[in-house]
Design a protein around this motif. Sequence first.
Motif, PDB file in Angstrom:
ATOM      1  N   ARG A  16     -60.216   2.492  -7.085  1.00 59.52           N
ATOM      2  CA  ARG A  16     -58.925   3.563  -7.453  1.00 59.52           C
ATOM      3  C   ARG A  16     -59.447   4.893  -6.647  1.00 59.52           C
ATOM      4  NH1 ARG A  16     -54.725   2.281  -9.080  1.00 59.52           N
ATOM      5  NH2 ARG A  16     -54.213   4.431  -9.941  1.00 59.52           N
ATOM      6  N   ILE A  17     -58.646   6.459  -6.168  1.00 59.22           N
ATOM      7  CA  ILE A  17     -59.420   7.396  -6.125  1.00 59.22           C
ATOM      8  C   ILE A  17     -58.389   8.308  -7.089  1.00 59.22           C
ATOM      9  CG2 ILE A  17     -59.321   9.110  -4.525  1.00 59.22           C
ATOM     10  CD1 ILE A  17     -59.684   6.191  -2.234  1.00 59.22           C
ATOM     11  N   VAL A  75     -67.586   6.574   3.466  1.00 59.76           N
ATOM     12  CA  VAL A  75     -68.055   6.636   2.012  1.00 59.76           C
ATOM     13  C   VAL A  75     -66.589   5.640   0.872  1.00 59.76           C
ATOM     14  CG1 VAL A  75     -70.162   6.090  -0.063  1.00 59.76           C
ATOM     15  CG2 VAL A  75     -70.640   7.058   2.452  1.00 59.76           C
ATOM     16  N   VAL A  76     -65.941   7.211   1.225  1.00 61.81           N
ATOM     17  CA  VAL A  76     -65.253   6.390  -0.423  1.00 61.81           C
ATOM     18  C   VAL A  76     -64.364   5.719   0.268  1.00 61.81           C
ATOM     19  CG1 VAL A  76     -63.091   7.386  -1.276  1.00 61.81           C
ATOM     20  CG2 VAL A  76     -64.941   8.929  -0.831  1.00 61.81           C
ATOM     21  N   PHE A  77     -63.759   5.350   1.314  1.00 58.49           N
ATOM     22  CA  PHE A  77     -62.818   4.967   1.100  1.00 58.49           C
ATOM     23  C   PHE A  77     -63.709   2.920   1.332  1.00 58.49           C
ATOM     24  CE2 PHE A  77     -59.901   8.169   2.966  1.00 58.49           C
ATOM     25  CZ  PHE A  77     -59.528   7.552   1.738  1.00 58.49           C
ATOM     26  N   SER A  78     -64.635   2.639   2.088  1.00 56.91           N
ATOM     27  CA  SER A  78     -65.232   1.367   1.914  1.00 56.91           C
ATOM     28  C   SER A  78     -65.757   0.397   0.589  1.00 56.91           C
ATOM     29  CB  SER A  78     -66.491   1.688   3.168  1.00 56.91           C
ATOM     30  OG  SER A  78     -66.828   2.294   2.857  1.00 56.91           O
ATOM     31  N   LEU A  79     -65.567   2.122  -0.300  1.00 56.52           N
ATOM     32  CA  LEU A  79     -66.454   1.715  -2.011  1.00 56.52           C
ATOM     33  C   LEU A  79     -65.517   1.604  -3.129  1.00 56.52           C
ATOM     34  CD1 LEU A  79     -69.664   3.077  -1.806  1.00 56.52           C
ATOM     35  CD2 LEU A  79     -69.525   0.955  -1.902  1.00 56.52           C
ATOM     36  N   ALA A  80     -64.191   2.549  -3.289  1.00 59.98           N
ATOM     37  CA  ALA A  80     -63.594   3.163  -4.155  1.00 59.98           C
ATOM     38  C   ALA A  80     -61.867   1.512  -4.147  1.00 59.98           C
ATOM     39  CB  ALA A  80     -63.433   4.281  -3.861  1.00 59.98           C
ATOM     40  N   LYS A 111     -49.518  14.998  -0.166  1.00 59.76           N
ATOM     41  CA  LYS A 111     -49.611  16.507  -1.050  1.00 59.76           C
ATOM     42  C   LYS A 111     -51.717  15.989  -0.964  1.00 59.76           C
ATOM     43  CE  LYS A 111     -48.923  17.615  -5.953  1.00 59.76           C
ATOM     44  NZ  LYS A 111     -48.488  16.444  -7.427  1.00 59.76           N
ATOM     45  N   VAL A 112     -52.219  14.738  -0.518  1.00 59.24           N
ATOM     46  CA  VAL A 112     -53.302  14.711  -0.322  1.00 59.24           C
ATOM     47  C   VAL A 112     -53.731  15.304   0.450  1.00 59.24           C
ATOM     48  CG1 VAL A 112     -55.300  12.636  -0.537  1.00 59.24           C
ATOM     49  CG2 VAL A 112     -53.930  13.148  -2.243  1.00 59.24           C
ATOM     50  N   ARG A 113     -53.231  15.457   1.580  1.00 61.02           N
ATOM     51  CA  ARG A 113     -53.234  15.200   3.332  1.00 61.02           C
ATOM     52  C   ARG A 113     -53.097  16.734   3.634  1.00 61.02           C
ATOM     53  NH1 ARG A 113     -51.806  12.001   8.202  1.00 61.02           N
ATOM     54  NH2 ARG A 113     -53.005  10.751   7.477  1.00 61.02           N
ATOM     55  N   GLU A 114     -52.691  17.593   2.230  1.00 60.21           N
ATOM     56  CA  GLU A 114     -52.037  19.084   2.617  1.00 60.21           C
ATOM     57  C   GLU A 114     -53.552  19.624   2.316  1.00 60.21           C
ATOM     58  OE1 GLU A 114     -49.512  22.315   0.817  1.00 60.21           O
ATOM     59  OE2 GLU A 114     -48.353  20.049   0.660  1.00 60.21           O
ATOM     60  N   ALA A 115     -53.745  18.969   0.568  1.00 61.35           N
ATOM     61  CA  ALA A 115     -55.128  20.124  -0.241  1.00 61.35           C
ATOM     62  C   ALA A 115     -56.182  19.160   0.200  1.00 61.35           C
ATOM     63  CB  ALA A 115     -54.968  19.139  -1.832  1.00 61.35           C
ATOM     64  N   TYR A 116     -56.623  18.543   1.184  1.00 63.55           N
ATOM     65  CA  TYR A 116     -57.650  18.161   1.382  1.00 63.55           C
ATOM     66  C   TYR A 116     -58.402  17.361   2.239  1.00 63.55           C
ATOM     67  CZ  TYR A 116     -61.990  16.380   0.672  1.00 63.55           C
ATOM     68  OH  TYR A 116     -64.045  15.528   0.666  1.00 63.55           O
ATOM     69  N   LEU A 117     -57.753  16.813   3.118  1.00 65.73           N
ATOM     70  CA  LEU A 117     -57.642  15.646   4.254  1.00 65.73           C
ATOM     71  C   LEU A 117     -57.929  16.899   5.594  1.00 65.73           C
ATOM     72  CD1 LEU A 117     -56.902  11.863   2.943  1.00 65.73           C
ATOM     73  CD2 LEU A 117     -59.068  12.830   3.155  1.00 65.73           C
ATOM     74  N   GLY A 118     -56.282  17.837   4.834  1.00 64.08           N
ATOM     75  CA  GLY A 118     -55.602  18.588   6.511  1.00 64.08           C
ATOM     76  C   GLY A 118     -56.483  17.565   7.340  1.00 64.08           C
ATOM     77  N   GLU A 119     -56.153  18.617   8.557  1.00 61.93           N
ATOM     78  CA  GLU A 119     -55.582  18.477  10.340  1.00 61.93           C
ATOM     79  C   GLU A 119     -56.560  17.368  10.157  1.00 61.93           C
ATOM     80  OE1 GLU A 119     -52.942  19.660  10.844  1.00 61.93           O
ATOM     81  OE2 GLU A 119     -52.774  20.876   8.485  1.00 61.93           O
ATOM     82  N   ALA A 120     -58.116  17.996  10.074  1.00 65.73           N
ATOM     83  CA  ALA A 120     -59.152  16.793  10.289  1.00 65.73           C
ATOM     84  C   ALA A 120     -59.054  15.540  10.531  1.00 65.73           C
ATOM     85  CB  ALA A 120     -60.631  17.029   8.936  1.00 65.73           C
ATOM     86  N   GLU A 145     -54.033  10.357  -9.068  1.00 62.86           N
ATOM     87  CA  GLU A 145     -54.644   9.230  -8.216  1.00 62.86           C
ATOM     88  C   GLU A 145     -54.008   7.879  -8.006  1.00 62.86           C
ATOM     89  OE1 GLU A 145     -56.496   8.071 -12.202  1.00 62.86           O
ATOM     90  OE2 GLU A 145     -57.088   6.105 -12.399  1.00 62.86           O
ATOM     91  N   ASP A 146     -54.605   7.451  -7.374  1.00 62.74           N
ATOM     92  CA  ASP A 146     -53.773   6.314  -6.757  1.00 62.74           C
ATOM     93  C   ASP A 146     -55.187   5.119  -5.855  1.00 62.74           C
ATOM     94  OD1 ASP A 146     -51.794   4.541  -6.078  1.00 62.74           O
ATOM     95  OD2 ASP A 146     -50.720   6.158  -5.155  1.00 62.74           O
ATOM     96  N   THR A 147     -55.165   3.792  -5.267  1.00 66.35           N
ATOM     97  CA  THR A 147     -55.323   3.192  -4.816  1.00 66.35           C
ATOM     98  C   THR A 147     -55.904   3.837  -2.852  1.00 66.35           C
ATOM     99  OG1 THR A 147     -53.912   2.065  -4.103  1.00 66.35           O
ATOM    100  CG2 THR A 147     -54.644   1.081  -5.536  1.00 66.35           C
ATOM    101  N   PRO A 148     -56.725   3.603  -2.588  1.00 70.24           N
ATOM    102  CA  PRO A 148     -57.097   4.181  -1.309  1.00 70.24           C
ATOM    103  C   PRO A 148     -56.253   4.248  -0.695  1.00 70.24           C
ATOM    104  CG  PRO A 148     -59.274   2.596  -2.229  1.00 70.24           C
ATOM    105  CD  PRO A 148     -57.908   2.241  -3.056  1.00 70.24           C
ATOM    106  N   ASP A 149     -55.674   2.570  -0.337  1.00 70.09           N
ATOM    107  CA  ASP A 149     -54.555   2.613   0.305  1.00 70.09           C
ATOM    108  C   ASP A 149     -53.474   3.931   0.650  1.00 70.09           C
ATOM    109  OD1 ASP A 149     -55.744   1.068   2.048  1.00 70.09           O
ATOM    110  OD2 ASP A 149     -54.478  -0.852   1.442  1.00 70.09           O
ATOM    111  N   ASN A 150     -53.174   4.093  -0.451  1.00 67.60           N
ATOM    112  CA  ASN A 150     -51.960   5.094  -1.017  1.00 67.60           C
ATOM    113  C   ASN A 150     -52.108   6.677  -0.919  1.00 67.60           C
ATOM    114  OD1 ASN A 150     -50.149   2.346  -1.444  1.00 67.60           O
ATOM    115  ND2 ASN A 150     -50.580   3.087  -3.605  1.00 67.60           N
ATOM    116  N   ILE A 151     -53.668   6.382  -1.485  1.00 69.22           N
ATOM    117  CA  ILE A 151     -54.373   8.169  -0.945  1.00 69.22           C
ATOM    118  C   ILE A 151     -54.084   8.440   0.215  1.00 69.22           C
ATOM    119  CG2 ILE A 151     -56.444   8.981  -0.979  1.00 69.22           C
ATOM    120  CD1 ILE A 151     -55.186   9.311  -4.329  1.00 69.22           C
ATOM    121  N   LYS A 152     -54.615   7.563   1.704  1.00 67.92           N
ATOM    122  CA  LYS A 152     -54.563   7.642   2.681  1.00 67.92           C
ATOM    123  C   LYS A 152     -53.180   8.401   3.830  1.00 67.92           C
ATOM    124  CE  LYS A 152     -57.681   4.890   4.646  1.00 67.92           C
ATOM    125  NZ  LYS A 152     -58.526   3.619   5.102  1.00 67.92           N
TER     126      LYS A 152
END
Lengths: 252, 397
Positions: free
Chosen positions: A218-219, A211-216, A241-250, A230-237
């Motif tokens: 800014r994230i 949902v987030v990546f199809s709509l947002a 730091k984000v991978r570590e904190a949230y997106l993780g291994e999944a 805080e950044d654009t979806p492409d940069n967030i992916k």
Amino acid sequence: MGILEVNGVGKNFGGLKALSNVNLSVKENTVHAIIGPNGAGKSTLLNCLVGKLIPDTGTVTFAGQSVLGRKPHQINQMGISRVFQTPEIFTHLTVMENVLIPCFARRDGSFRMHAFETVANEHDIVEQAEAMLKDVKMLDKRHMLAANLSRGDKRRLEMAMCLVQEPKLLLLDEPTAGMARADTNNTIDLLKEIKASRPITMAIIEHDMHVVFSLAERITVMAQGTPLVEDTPDNIKGHPKVREAYLGEAQV
Amino acid sequence: MFGLDRKDTVFMLIVVVIALSAPILLNPWPAASQMAQFNAGYPDLMQRFVVYGIFAIGFNILFGLTGYLSFGHAAFLGVGSYAAVWMFKLLSMNIIPAILLSMVVAGLFALVIGYVSLRRSGIYFSILTLAFAQMSFNMAYSVLTPLTNGETGLQLALDDPRILDAANTTNSLPVTNLFGAEMRSSVTWNVGGWSFDFSVGYYVCAVIMLIAFYTSVRIFRSPFGMMLRAVKSNQQRLNYTGINSRPYTLAAFVISGMYAGLAGGLLAAMDPLAGAERMQWTASGEVVLMTILGGAGTLIGPFLGAGFIKYCENIFSKINDQILHQWFALLPDWLENTLVTVLHPFIGKGWHLTLGLIFMLVVVFLPGGLVEGWNRITGLFRRKPKAKPSATTEPAE
């Protein structure tokens, strides 16, 4: 300068730091997603925006005016509508009445003693509500009791109730929580349609990355009560730091 | 018509016809017959039906629409009665100023109590209203004796000023009137074995009740009424929809307080005395019973509930063992005696037991009250014609 400016907001519950030094700027006419793991303070932040909670420190301004100290109905009248995590609708009223109430709220303000008018004779309001129900494809259900709607329809109804007020800012608290993939896609399409058809700013709290990546556009990623990046979806992916904190291994 | 849609207009007309012909409808048995004791068509009782009907209709605007359960509405009834009697003592025996003042005073009183009580909801609101009502009752009994005449109750006296009326030269108390038409005067119509009483008092009450009922129908159909139902359904959503629910609930509270004041004023207009017991919590409880028994949130339900309870109170309570013996006289003695013994606790002073059982049955099996019972019965008849065409088409296929 965004339409919504959050500066240095902090909130403690007893000893727990739910929010600390949150800065956030939502630009007008964008879709801004706030993501983060459970307990990151996303919902607390949202509650501070709509007047349910008052932050201990910091300021929240909407369209140049502070929202702090205002009651929920006053904040709504400023142009902020909120969609809840579980649909909050008037279950004992019909679908039509559910949409009529925000129409009246928009026209008459937070209180008016209209005890000797008849709802059915308010043709402008009724037309407005019917047009909205047509937009969300629920016109045929207008005489149904809202309690008897399916969960997806309840969500759509709640969205219609918020949109009919033509808010400047729509806050969505996990709009697809507990939905099947097909329903989620319908919701995404609905939100895209809404965004395309009118000038509106949206702030979405969401767990579902699809949902987030199809709509947002800014994230903001939050963790432990404070915004991480805080950044654009492409940069967030690709952000480490984000991978570590949230997106993780999944995500790998 | 009158701002109502067709269905409501028909409904309103039915209520008008029933209210105006009540003296006949409620006296179905000939005066001399055994069954005459079930006749309810005497002015005193009919006035009570209508006055408590107004009380319950008003209570329903608060409880039925917003869901706020007030346990102190009798306070407004009592205040209305006191205000009306003071008007009879000081100004005039005409009931118009008395009724107007009783509504105004009850409305102001409701504004104060509502402003404080509505800061809380649910059980806390109920307790606050109950506390206020008990406080009013006790004060009327004790400290406010100069205003309320304490235990004796407020009564008319020969030497009251009554500045608008001509000096009272007779040696008896004046009677309440509407521009000269005395409340207690009535015309009796004897046809065959039947005897019908048409009293001025009843018709004044009935017309006021019809106005009150019409007002309540309009409120139910208005945007205001819709907001009140929204308060009951989901107050949080209402607040997040930009509606301030507080003034809406307060307005509903004041309106229902004014209805109660009107009822109190009418009680005093029919019988010009006011006692503190009218404000007691049992009286507040009674209107809750009436509303729930008839059907909270429905238009006519509270009125039916009020009529039902007042009928039981006045008719069941009059049946005694002797009457039961008469009914069962044809049965063998032992059976007659057993039946009378079994029924004894349910009649006479035991009518509360009967009412309690009926109330329990209604709440358990018909949560929507008597109105739901009526809807279920009419529903049974409505389904039948629908089933018939399908039964006739099936063989054709």
